[in-house]
Design an enzyme around this catalytic site. Structure first.
Site, PDB file in Angstrom:
ATOM      1  N   CYS A 122      63.580  37.387  42.118  1.00  0.00           N
ATOM      2  CA  CYS A 122      62.171  36.733  41.696  1.00  0.00           C
ATOM      3  C   CYS A 122      62.316  36.508  40.270  1.00  0.00           C
ATOM      4  O   CYS A 122      62.482  37.438  39.320  1.00  0.00           O
ATOM      5  CB  CYS A 122      61.235  37.816  42.230  1.00  0.00           C
ATOM      6  SG  CYS A 122      59.376  37.149  41.646  1.00  0.00           S
TER       7      CYS A 122
ATOM      8  N   ASP B  53      44.323  30.460  54.102  1.00  0.00           N
ATOM      9  CA  ASP B  53      43.693  31.112  53.185  1.00  0.00           C
ATOM     10  C   ASP B  53      44.145  32.750  53.548  1.00  0.00           C
ATOM     11  O   ASP B  53      43.848  32.962  54.755  1.00  0.00           O
ATOM     12  CB  ASP B  53      42.475  30.940  53.084  1.00  0.00           C
ATOM     13  CG  ASP B  53      41.505  31.684  53.951  1.00  0.00           C
ATOM     14  OD1 ASP B  53      41.096  32.714  53.867  1.00  0.00           O
ATOM     15  OD2 ASP B  53      41.342  30.999  55.021  1.00  0.00           O
TER      16      ASP B  53
ATOM     17  N   ASP C 134      34.070  28.582  51.906  1.00  0.00           N
ATOM     18  CA  ASP C 134      33.744  28.717  53.259  1.00  0.00           C
ATOM     19  C   ASP C 134      31.996  28.531  53.482  1.00  0.00           C
ATOM     20  O   ASP C 134      31.577  28.376  52.461  1.00  0.00           O
ATOM     21  CB  ASP C 134      34.158  29.903  53.737  1.00  0.00           C
ATOM     22  CG  ASP C 134      33.700  31.225  53.120  1.00  0.00           C
ATOM     23  OD1 ASP C 134      32.692  30.930  52.435  1.00  0.00           O
ATOM     24  OD2 ASP C 134      34.278  32.332  52.918  1.00  0.00           O
TER      25      ASP C 134
ATOM     26  N   CYS D 281      58.223  40.662  37.819  1.00  0.00           N
ATOM     27  CA  CYS D 281      59.763  41.016  38.009  1.00  0.00           C
ATOM     28  C   CYS D 281      60.789  40.597  36.746  1.00  0.00           C
ATOM     29  O   CYS D 281      61.722  41.360  36.658  1.00  0.00           O
ATOM     30  CB  CYS D 281      60.454  40.440  39.031  1.00  0.00           C
ATOM     31  SG  CYS D 281      59.596  40.833  40.741  1.00  0.00           S
TER      32      CYS D 281
ATOM     33  N   CYS E 166      59.197  35.906  38.502  1.00  0.00           N
ATOM     34  CA  CYS E 166      57.567  35.895  38.220  1.00  0.00           C
ATOM     35  C   CYS E 166      57.868  36.840  36.926  1.00  0.00           C
ATOM     36  O   CYS E 166      58.786  37.729  36.511  1.00  0.00           O
ATOM     37  CB  CYS E 166      56.771  36.591  39.318  1.00  0.00           C
ATOM     38  SG  CYS E 166      57.098  38.324  39.548  1.00  0.00           S
TER      39      CYS E 166
ATOM     40  N   HIS F 202      52.816  39.364  41.455  1.00  0.00           N
ATOM     41  CA  HIS F 202      54.167  39.077  41.874  1.00  0.00           C
ATOM     42  C   HIS F 202      53.968  38.604  43.280  1.00  0.00           C
ATOM     43  O   HIS F 202      54.518  37.649  43.781  1.00  0.00           O
ATOM     44  CB  HIS F 202      54.958  40.427  41.984  1.00  0.00           C
ATOM     45  CG  HIS F 202      56.121  40.364  42.948  1.00  0.00           C
ATOM     46  ND1 HIS F 202      57.221  39.835  43.004  1.00  0.00           N
ATOM     47  CD2 HIS F 202      56.117  40.603  44.379  1.00  0.00           C
ATOM     48  CE1 HIS F 202      57.891  39.738  44.040  1.00  0.00           C
ATOM     49  NE2 HIS F 202      57.264  40.290  44.987  1.00  0.00           N
TER      50      HIS F 202
END
Lengths: 356, 356
Positions: free
Chosen positions: A279, A241, A60, A284, A281, A310
């Site tokens: 999930c 974002d 930015d 998890c 990930c 996660h």
């Protein structure tokens, strides 16, 4: 895009980001300019090399942070004078300066300097901010072209224009058309997600998406919750974002397909199931709600990290799913199912614009 | 053994520990008893399952934390009354209680309750602490045998005895012989690394290693720096636990073969080389001193984690090298080279006994 405020996405390394499937990250020019300094990052070989991230980076312009961290910032047509939140030292940003900073950072997508007004703002206030933002956008483009639209290291950089105008549809439209006249390779909707009602946000987004060219990226800055992203994509937004997946995780609030899960709640103290049983990930697959809750309750960094991994995984899979269903032509049906399963949310926009 | 005070080695996950090559970790009974509670951990299926760590775990008895965190702890022959450092609530540990806690935690190596006196201590004070520690060791053993030396989950647990005696060689020897009469599967030297001169530490360690059986593990609690480990191994020590690689890393102090590196120093601000060019850890392969310094200076968790990963990797490789050179018969020569390259250190023991 997850937020790498100060040269890292909080609690994660660049290897983690790759593992989670992150594609683009956002860096904050304001923060990196103050510490460690854009010149040091240039000396390191640019932000990619400094943080060991070879994927794309969007930076930015610093405008949002100047205004949100410096209520006393002095704005004139020429630029903005502000004090460092670290040590109170005075600094000055103008269009040329934010191009200099972003050229040193060597990011792939860079943003024009803009003035983001808070909500609510008077029409007069919003008009003034639009005028400045438009003038600065033109100057940024001119400055960038001087250097052949490249970074100090010779990397081609795409400079995106930002549309302001607060919650005034006519002002937004006027600002959009003027910014479009400058012909940027991508357009951002700024000054939203700052506390306005969500119906207002989506009215503005809807209107802008009908004006902005279809063949260029449309970027809704600072949004949003999972449901926000899905709804904004429906309007025509391509890029986002947001700090929500990372910052909320550090507060013990994680995202699942059935909505937010406040891990600090006592009910999870002896809940030995994963955050989301469906999930895949790393969190998890290996850890329980009870364990992560315990770590967060006693202040263990590992808890913040596992929760972050996660939630970021959840956001990345969500965007993947969106891309997939758009390609397959079944986005609308998938969206209805997703929103029904996800449940309702706060109706105020702007929970999270910056990592702090 | 790195220290997993509250159910995690600070900043790391169990996957990280495996990647770094950690073999055994230490858990603190005192901390886990207070939060989240040993009964909750038992309900979760033991500490291994709770923290998703399938390697061996050693738990201490909580004695050290009681005394270091509770200067007003009331000690009698029966046990210790102390207040929680979290909320001031009163708690009571005796030999039976620390066995109950460690049986619930399901750790693989457990420790007897002992009284660790600070340095310096009068002979009378040290004698009293020895008497209590000896009596408690006997009671711990009896209690543990009641349950067939198994955890609540049926895991065989090795109960180690702890030798106290402060810096008094005769008292140390007497305590060691009494503890050895109780016949434990392993022996720990407690009450060292608490601020005494290093020459004293090594005199005691040397003397004890000549008494303790060669066929059982000898564990020097709370040590030490890389040079300390090497010197203690030379005396005959087999096991160590220490917070130095992890806690110092979080303060920006990392270890290399050439000594400690204070990453916060200004000289590293634009040093774009890795912490140790010869190190193959994930941190050194991907990140520079300047980057990690920046992250630590601005308070980014990722910096603490990258520094921790390096220093723990350094310690693990050091111990691997020690095992290898012992097997090959060239430990002594390697040790001389290592100490010469590593350089001098503080001559006071006890920099780090607990993660806080």
């Amino acid at each position: 895009m997850p937020i790498g405020t100060q040269g890292s996405v909080k609690t994660l390394s660049s290897e983690d980001l790759k593992d989670v499937g992150v594609r683009v990250i956002l860096g904050n020019s304001y923060h990196l300019y103050l510490r460690p300094g854009h010149k040091l990052i240039l000396e390191a070989g640019g932000l990619h090399k400094f943080m060991s991230w070879d994927g794309p980076i969007l930076t930015d312009s610093g405008g949002y942070q100047i205004f949100s961290l410096n209520p006393l910032a002095k704005v004139t047509q020429e630029g903005v004078r502000f004090q460092s939140h670290w040590d109170g030292s005075y600094h000055y940003f103008n269009p040329e300066k934010v191009i200099e900073i972003q050229r040193a950072l060597d990011s792939d997508i860079i943003m024009t300097l803009d003035e983001c007004v808070s909500y609510p703002a008077s029409l007069q206030r919003a008009q003034k901010a639009c005028e400045f933002s438009l003038d600065w956008a033109e100057k940024c483009k001119k400055e960038h072209q001087k250097f052949n639209s490249q970074s100090d290291l010779g990397t081609p950089q795409a400079l995106f224009g930002i549309i302001q105008g607060s919650t005034y549809p006519q002002l937004r439209e006027k600002c959009a058309r003027s910014i479009m006249d400058l012909d940027f390779p991508g357009y951002a909707m700024g000054g939203l997600s700052v506390g306005e009602p969500k119906t207002t946000t989506f009215q503005i987004v809807d209107m802008l998406c009908q004006i902005l060219p279809r063949d260029k990226p449309r970027y809704l800055m600072g949004a949003g919750t999972p449901a926000d992203l899905v709804r904004a994509v429906e309007k025509g937004v391509d890029m986002f974002d947001c700090v929500l997946p990372t910052r909320n995780a550090r507060n013990g609030m994680v995202f699942t397909r059935k909505g937010k899960l406040p891990l600090r709640n006592a009910e999870f103290a002896s809940d030995f199931s994963p955050i989301d049983p469906d999930c895949d990930c790393v969190t998890c697959k290996n850890y329980t709600r009870a364990y992560i809750r315990h770590l967060i309750q006693v202040g263990e960094i590992t808890g913040l990290r596992l929760a972050t991994l996660h939630s970021l995984h959840f956001y990345m899979r969500l965007m993947e799913k969106i891309r997939e269903t758009i390609k397959n032509g079944d986005f609308t049906q998938w969206k209805d199912n997703f929103l029904a399963e996800y449940g309702s949310e706060n109706e105020i926009f702007g929970e999270g614009r910056m990592e702090s």
